[in-house]
Design a protein around this motif. Structure first.
Motif, PDB file in Angstrom:
ATOM      1  N   LEU A 164       9.430  -3.415  -3.316  1.00 49.24           N
ATOM      2  CA  LEU A 164       9.085  -2.157  -2.652  1.00 49.24           C
ATOM      3  C   LEU A 164       9.563  -0.967  -3.492  1.00 49.24           C
ATOM      4  O   LEU A 164       8.826   0.022  -3.650  1.00 49.24           O
ATOM      5  N   GLY A 165      10.768  -1.056  -4.030  1.00 48.78           N
ATOM      6  CA  GLY A 165      11.269   0.019  -4.890  1.00 48.78           C
ATOM      7  C   GLY A 165      10.400   0.208  -6.120  1.00 48.78           C
ATOM      8  O   GLY A 165      10.104   1.341  -6.525  1.00 48.78           O
ATOM      9  N   ALA A 166       9.956  -0.918  -6.720  1.00 47.89           N
ATOM     10  CA  ALA A 166       9.049  -0.825  -7.874  1.00 47.89           C
ATOM     11  C   ALA A 166       7.736  -0.158  -7.473  1.00 47.89           C
ATOM     12  O   ALA A 166       7.190   0.664  -8.219  1.00 47.89           O
ATOM     13  N   ALA A 167       7.232  -0.490  -6.277  1.00 48.50           N
ATOM     14  CA  ALA A 167       5.986   0.125  -5.805  1.00 48.50           C
ATOM     15  C   ALA A 167       6.158   1.624  -5.599  1.00 48.50           C
ATOM     16  O   ALA A 167       5.254   2.410  -5.914  1.00 48.50           O
ATOM     17  N   ILE A 168       7.313   2.027  -5.077  1.00 52.75           N
ATOM     18  CA  ILE A 168       7.590   3.454  -4.887  1.00 52.75           C
ATOM     19  C   ILE A 168       7.527   4.185  -6.225  1.00 52.75           C
ATOM     20  O   ILE A 168       6.932   5.262  -6.345  1.00 52.75           O
ATOM     21  N   ILE A 169       8.133   3.579  -7.250  1.00 49.13           N
ATOM     22  CA  ILE A 169       8.077   4.177  -8.593  1.00 49.13           C
ATOM     23  C   ILE A 169       6.620   4.364  -9.012  1.00 49.13           C
ATOM     24  O   ILE A 169       6.223   5.414  -9.529  1.00 49.13           O
ATOM     25  N   GLY A 170       5.811   3.322  -8.777  1.00 52.62           N
ATOM     26  CA  GLY A 170       4.412   3.378  -9.188  1.00 52.62           C
ATOM     27  C   GLY A 170       3.610   4.441  -8.459  1.00 52.62           C
ATOM     28  O   GLY A 170       2.816   5.165  -9.071  1.00 52.62           O
ATOM     29  N   ASP A 189       0.833  -1.185   0.000  1.00 47.02           N
ATOM     30  CA  ASP A 189       0.000   0.000   0.000  1.00 47.02           C
ATOM     31  C   ASP A 189       0.878   1.249   0.000  1.00 47.02           C
ATOM     32  O   ASP A 189       2.114   1.156  -0.003  1.00 47.02           O
ATOM     33  N   LYS A 190       0.275   2.412   0.012  1.00 46.39           N
ATOM     34  CA  LYS A 190       1.033   3.649  -0.111  1.00 46.39           C
ATOM     35  C   LYS A 190       1.853   3.967   1.139  1.00 46.39           C
ATOM     36  O   LYS A 190       2.656   4.905   1.138  1.00 46.39           O
ATOM     37  N   HIS A 191       1.689   3.175   2.188  1.00 50.41           N
ATOM     38  CA  HIS A 191       2.480   3.351   3.401  1.00 50.41           C
ATOM     39  C   HIS A 191       3.609   2.329   3.500  1.00 50.41           C
ATOM     40  O   HIS A 191       4.286   2.253   4.522  1.00 50.41           O
ATOM     41  N   GLY A 192       3.778   1.536   2.457  1.00 51.74           N
ATOM     42  CA  GLY A 192       4.852   0.550   2.445  1.00 51.74           C
ATOM     43  C   GLY A 192       4.514  -0.742   3.157  1.00 51.74           C
ATOM     44  O   GLY A 192       5.406  -1.556   3.426  1.00 51.74           O
ATOM     45  N   ASN A 193       3.253  -0.974   3.456  1.00 54.76           N
ATOM     46  CA  ASN A 193       2.827  -2.223   4.088  1.00 54.76           C
ATOM     47  C   ASN A 193       2.593  -3.277   3.012  1.00 54.76           C
ATOM     48  O   ASN A 193       1.909  -3.013   2.020  1.00 54.76           O
ATOM     49  N   LEU A 194       3.168  -4.462   3.213  1.00 58.56           N
ATOM     50  CA  LEU A 194       2.987  -5.538   2.244  1.00 58.56           C
ATOM     51  C   LEU A 194       1.611  -6.160   2.444  1.00 58.56           C
ATOM     52  O   LEU A 194       1.311  -6.726   3.496  1.00 58.56           O
ATOM     53  N   LEU A 195       0.773  -6.046   1.421  1.00 60.01           N
ATOM     54  CA  LEU A 195      -0.597  -6.552   1.507  1.00 60.01           C
ATOM     55  C   LEU A 195      -0.721  -7.955   0.931  1.00 60.01           C
ATOM     56  O   LEU A 195      -1.420  -8.798   1.490  1.00 60.01           O
ATOM     57  N   VAL A 196      -0.057  -8.189  -0.190  1.00 61.94           N
ATOM     58  CA  VAL A 196      -0.184  -9.471  -0.891  1.00 61.94           C
ATOM     59  C   VAL A 196       1.167  -9.835  -1.501  1.00 61.94           C
ATOM     60  O   VAL A 196       1.873  -8.971  -2.038  1.00 61.94           O
ATOM     61  N   LYS A 197       1.503 -11.116  -1.404  1.00 57.00           N
ATOM     62  CA  LYS A 197       2.699 -11.621  -2.085  1.00 57.00           C
ATOM     63  C   LYS A 197       2.427 -13.034  -2.565  1.00 57.00           C
ATOM     64  O   LYS A 197       2.030 -13.898  -1.778  1.00 57.00           O
ATOM     65  N   VAL A 198       2.630 -13.248  -3.849  1.00 54.07           N
ATOM     66  CA  VAL A 198       2.547 -14.589  -4.420  1.00 54.07           C
ATOM     67  C   VAL A 198       3.864 -14.865  -5.139  1.00 54.07           C
ATOM     68  O   VAL A 198       4.318 -14.052  -5.946  1.00 54.07           O
ATOM     69  N   LYS A 199       4.442 -15.999  -4.816  1.00 53.20           N
ATOM     70  CA  LYS A 199       5.747 -16.366  -5.373  1.00 53.20           C
ATOM     71  C   LYS A 199       5.615 -17.664  -6.153  1.00 53.20           C
ATOM     72  O   LYS A 199       5.081 -18.646  -5.651  1.00 53.20           O
TER      73      LYS A 199
END
Length: 509
Positions: A445-451, A21-31
């Protein structure tokens, strides 16, 4: 519910779909894992590019099933991938041949010719052998020489990031910050090199076979109707230009300047920093384009860094592999618990991590010295960890010397950073505080920051990092251990390569 960014992180051994989310909290991860590569000849490392796309589709469909509300709020996608791996597509966008990956060791027999000006200027600074090595190791040159029919079919020569961006959008476009490899990219000016430029003379790839470049944070395209059916994603979702996995990691730990270094303990271990000034930490080795447009990431890497742990598991740690399976944890977790059973310096065992020909040490090999009858396999394991650390510490010295700046703190990420013991070893070896942020998925996280910056959620990367990156753990150097590592580095490690270089050359014949 807000608008979310989906980070697609394609590494050497798995593809991950992650939503912060916009606060840097990991909401979902699929590997979704895959075999890193296959070899049809010794030293080759290839992969079917469709594996990456299949895993991406499986990942997005799994997120849709697990978290439909969050999935439905995805507003944009940012792709980050492993570097220096080539995918060839024909005019119809079909794969021409398997991808050749960054750890592939094939090469042509002699370097390509370059114009006399560049040959003389490169020779004048003593870097012609290195330039020739780059030319011989260029995957495009190998294909041109040994598979000319495939080169003739090739319409676009892409990085894995460019391939995934194409599959998502139908556009032959990729981020400037993903152009890292044996390609004619002008790292100083962030564009494809002109015909007579140095990089074009080193890497002979026709400009029309290269993709269009997009600044990180800018629009590449949108999800097509066909892609929507395969992935479950909504047609029209924006695909934003991201950057390489290491570049996104560096942003994801908040490394903005020459006083902070980002250490990535992944398959390819590295240390890099961020600077607005162009400088080469090692002569002729260009700093890479940062995901912050106009900035650079000077980097020193340990080729196949934490991949060596995979080798160790296979050859020496089958007991831990079996136990870990029974306990439903990773073998590394068991091994790392035993790191503290061995004292710093491994009771005289020292490892040199040159498990592949580096740009500055083309004849280099791996070496481990100091064996005695009291050494165990855990000594070897810790020696590998320390040896990679010594190699990265040497790289820090190069960066500080060229930048004229002192690095006073280390941000750490990657798989190895999950271990407290490894983080403490790093703090002791570097004699600097080491910090770990709230997630080890720092590339995502870095990719999310870009987004989120591209969405306009934040006005700048600095503002985004302030709100999305949080230091979770700090590791302070232990003075006693600092002294031990300093003595080993100065008295032993720094001298190993020079002493063994003649033997390495003899091994190469």
């Amino acid at each position: 519910m807000g608008k979310y960014v989906l980070s697609i992180d394609c590494g050497t051994q798995s593809l991950r779909g992650i939503i912060f989310d916009k606060h840097g909290n990991l909401l979902v991860k699929v590997k979704k894992e895959f075999t890193p590569y296959y070899s049809v000849e010794p030293g080759w490392a290839e992969q079917d590019p469709d594996i990456y796309w299949q895993r991406l589709c499986e990942t997005t469909q799994a997120i849709k099933e697990q978290e439909p509300d969050i999935f439905g709020a995805i507003d944009s996608i940012v792709v980050t991938t492993q570097r220096d791996s080539c995918v060839l597509l024909d005019k119809q966008g079909q794969v021409v041949r398997p991808a050749i990956l960054w750890m592939d060791q094939r090469k042509i027999k002699k370097p390509r010719e370059m114009n006399l000006y560049h040959k003389l200027t490169i020779a004048a600074v003593g870097m012609l052998p290195t330039a020739n090595k780059f030319s011989m190791n260029c995957n495009a040159h190998w294909i041109q020489e040994y598979e000319p029919e495939n080169w003739k079919k090739t319409y676009k020569y892409l990085q894995i990031s460019g391939y995934l961006n194409y599959k998502l959008t139908g556009e032959f476009k990729d981020s400037i910050a993903s152009q890292i490899g044996h390609i004619p990219f002008n790292y100083k000016k962030f564009r494809w090199d002109h015909k007579n430029g140095q990089k074009s003379q080193l890497f002979h790839i026709e400009k029309e076979k290269l993709c269009d470049l997009v600044a990180p944070g800018k629009l590449i395209g949108t999800i097509t109707e066909g892609t929507a059916k395969e992935t479950g994603l909504r047609a029209g979702i924006k695909v934003i230009a991201g950057g390489s996995d290491k570049g996104c990691e560096t942003l994801g730990v908040g490394c903005f300047n020459n006083h902070t270094a980002s250490i990535s303990l992944g398959s390819n271990a590295s240390i890099q920093t961020t600077t607005k000034k162009y400088y080469e930490a090692l002569r002729f080795i260009c700093p890479f384009p940062a995901v912050i447009m106009g900035a650079y990431n000077p980097e020193i890497q340990i080729y196949r860094g934490y991949w060596m742990i995979s080798w160790f598991k296979k050859e020496f740690a089958q007991k831990e592999v079996r136990q870990a399976k029974e306990l439903n944890i990773s073998p590394e977790e068991l091994l790392n618990k035993r790191l503290n059973d061995v004292s710093p310096g491994c009771d005289g065992l020292v490892f040199q991590p040159f498990w592949g020909p580096g740009a500055k040490r083309p004849e280099g090999k791996g070496a481990i010295i100091g064996f005695d009858d009291y050494h165990t396999r855990i000594h070897i394991y810790r020696a590998i960890i320390e040896g990679i650390g010594f190699g990265l510490f040497e790289g820090l010295g190069y960066i500080e010397k060229k930048s004229g700046k002192t690095i006073d703190r280390i941000m750490i990420s990657g798989g190895g950073s999950q271990s407290d013991a490894i983080c403490q070893i790093t703090a002791d070896l570097f004699n600097r505080p080491v910090y770990r942020v709230q997630t080890y998925e720092t590339s995502g996280l870095g990719a999310a920051i870009i987004g989120y910056v591209a969405q306009g959620e934040y006005k700048s990367y600095k503002d985004a990092v302030k709100n999305m990156v949080r230091i979770k753990d700090a590791f302070q150097p232990d003075e006693k251990n600092v002294a031990i590592y300093k003595n080993i580095y100065e008295d032993i490690y720094r001298k190993i390569y020079k002493k063994l270089k003649p033997l390495y050359k003899a091994m190469h014949g």
